[in-house]
Design an enzyme around this catalytic site. Structure first.
Site, PDB file in Angstrom:
ATOM      1  N   LYS A  64       0.833  -1.205   0.000  1.00 46.12           N
ATOM      2  CA  LYS A  64       0.000   0.000   0.000  1.00 46.12           C
ATOM      3  C   LYS A  64       0.863   1.248   0.000  1.00 46.12           C
ATOM      4  CE  LYS A  64      -4.015  -2.064   2.302  1.00 46.12           C
ATOM      5  NZ  LYS A  64      -4.791  -2.205   3.558  1.00 46.12           N
ATOM      6  N   GLN A 108      -5.277  -1.623   9.450  1.00 46.98           N
ATOM      7  CA  GLN A 108      -5.158  -2.937   8.837  1.00 46.98           C
ATOM      8  C   GLN A 108      -5.804  -3.998   9.726  1.00 46.98           C
ATOM      9  OE1 GLN A 108      -3.803  -3.534   5.775  1.00 46.98           O
ATOM     10  NE2 GLN A 108      -4.453  -5.651   5.960  1.00 46.98           N
ATOM     11  N   ASP A 131     -11.422   2.941   3.860  1.00 45.39           N
ATOM     12  CA  ASP A 131     -11.805   1.532   3.718  1.00 45.39           C
ATOM     13  C   ASP A 131     -13.320   1.397   3.577  1.00 45.39           C
ATOM     14  OD1 ASP A 131     -10.083  -0.538   3.341  1.00 45.39           O
ATOM     15  OD2 ASP A 131      -9.827  -1.044   5.451  1.00 45.39           O
TER      16      ASP A 131
END
Length: 302
Positions: A64, A108, A131
Site C-alpha cells: 500500500k 489494517q 476503507d
C-alpha cells in the site's frame, strides 16, 4: 478489460484482466492527483495503522505504501506493537482525525486479540474512512447516499461496469454476505438496477440459486466452493476469494472460491485468481484517498 484464453477452444470464457485494469486506474489516479495538487496545492495523505507483526499484513501494508507513493500521494505508516491497548490506538486515530495532512485513515485488519475492530473502525471520521467500513459510510451506502465505498466491492463494480455496461434487469447472485464484500456489493448492484439474490451459510440450495445468475459473485473464503455446474452458461463470474493451497509437490499457489478450470468452460467472462479482483483493491484504496482529499478540501469529488 477482457482477454480471451490462449486455448483454441471456443468453449472458454474471456478472462477479466483485473491486473491490467488496475494498472490503468492507478495511472489515471496519478494524473488526477497531479491536477488536484496543481489546483489546490494539497497532496493527498494516507495514514495506515498496523498493530502487531502479522507477516501477511506487513507485506500488504508495504505494498500500500509503495502504491501510494507511486500515485503521487503521501504515505504515513504507523507500526504499533502487539501490546498496544485499545485506548492507545483510539488516541492515535483521534490525532489523525484532526491532522490536516491526513485525508485517509486505514487500520489494517485483523487486529490482535483484545482490540475491537468495530470500535476502532467507527472511531475514524467518516470522511477519512477510506476503507468504507465504518457504520456511517455503510449507512450511506444502504440509503443510496454518497459516501466512501469499501475498496473490494468498488473494484468488483468497476470491473462489471467495464465488462457489461448497463446491468439493469440482470440477475446478480452474491454468495457471501460479509460486511467487507458481500453486503456492500449487493447494495451496489441494486443501485445498478440488478435483481439481487444473496446466498450465505444458511442458504439451502446455493447451487440452484447460482445457476440462475447472469452475474455471479463469490466471496466466501471457501476454496473451490463453486463448481462448473453451478454456473449459468455465458454468466459473468467474479471470484473474490483467495486461498494459498499446497500442491502434491510441496509448492503452493493461490486459488479462488470458484473451481476455475471447470467454470471457465461454462462462463462467458471470469476473473482469474490471482490477477482478477485482488489488484483492484489497492487501486480503489488510492481512488478513495483522492476522493476523500477532494471532499475535505473542496467539499465535492472533482
Amino acid at each position: 478489460m477482457s482477454t480471451t484464453l490462449s486455448s483454441p477452444s471456443s468453449d472458454h470464457a474471456s478472462l477479466i484482466d483485473g491486473k491490467a485494469f488496475a494498472t490503468g486506474l492507478r495511472e489515471t489516479i496519478r494524473e488526477d492527483v497531479r491536477v488536484f495538487h496543481d489546483k489546490h496545492h494539497v497532496t493527498p495523505g494516507l495514514a495506515v495503522i498496523l498493530v502487531g507483526n502479522d507477516p501477511a499484513s506487513e507485506v500488504y501494508v508495504r505494498n500500500k505504501a509503495i502504491q501510494t507513493h507511486h500515485a503521487g500521494m503521501r504515505s504515513f505508516m504507523h507500526m504499533l506493537p502487539e501490546t498496544t491497548t485499545e485506548a492507545e490506538l483510539l488516541t492515535l486515530i483521534k490525532r489523525l482525525n484532526t491532522d490536516p495532512e491526513i485525508h485517509g485513515i486505514l487500520v489494517q485488519l485483523p487486529l490482535p486479540a483484545g482490540l475491537d475492530a468495530r470500535t476502532v473502525t467507527n472511531a475514524i471520521l467518516p470522511e477519512k474512512d477510506v476503507d468504507g467500513l465504518g457504520e456511517i459510510n455503510a449507512g450511506r451506502l444502504a440509503s443510496g447516499k454518497p459516501g466512501l465505498i469499501p475498496c473490494t466491492p468498488l473494484g468488483c463494480l468497476m470491473l462489471l461496469r467495464h465488462e457489461l455496461g448497463d446491468m439493469k434487469g440482470k440477475h446478480a447472485v452474491v454468495i457471501g454476505c460479509s460486511n467487507l464484500v458481500g453486503k456492500p456489493l449487493a447494495l451496489l448492484l441494486l443501485e445498478e438496477g440488478c435483481t439481487v439474490s444473496v446466498a450465505h451459510i444458511h442458504t439451502r440450495n446455493p447451487k440452484e440459486l447460482a445457476q440462475q445468475a447472469d452475474i455471479l459473485v463469490v466471496a466466501t473464503g471457501v476454496q473451490g466452493l463453486v463448481k462448473g455446474d453451478w454456473i449459468k452458461p455465458d454468466a459473468t463470474v467474479i471470484d473474490v476469494g483467495i486461498t494459498r493451497i499446497t500442491l502434491d509437490n510441496g509448492k503452493t499457489r493461490l486459488a479462488g472460491d470458484v473451481v476455475f478450470d471447470e467454470a471457465v468452460r461454462t462462463a462467458g467472462r471470469i476473473t482469474p485468481v490471482p490477477g482478477g479482483v485482488g489488484p483492484m483493491t489497492i487501486a480503489c484504496l488510492l481512488k478513495n484517498t483522492l476522493t476523500a482529499a477532494q471532499l475535505l478540501v473542496t467539499g465535492q469529488a472533482e
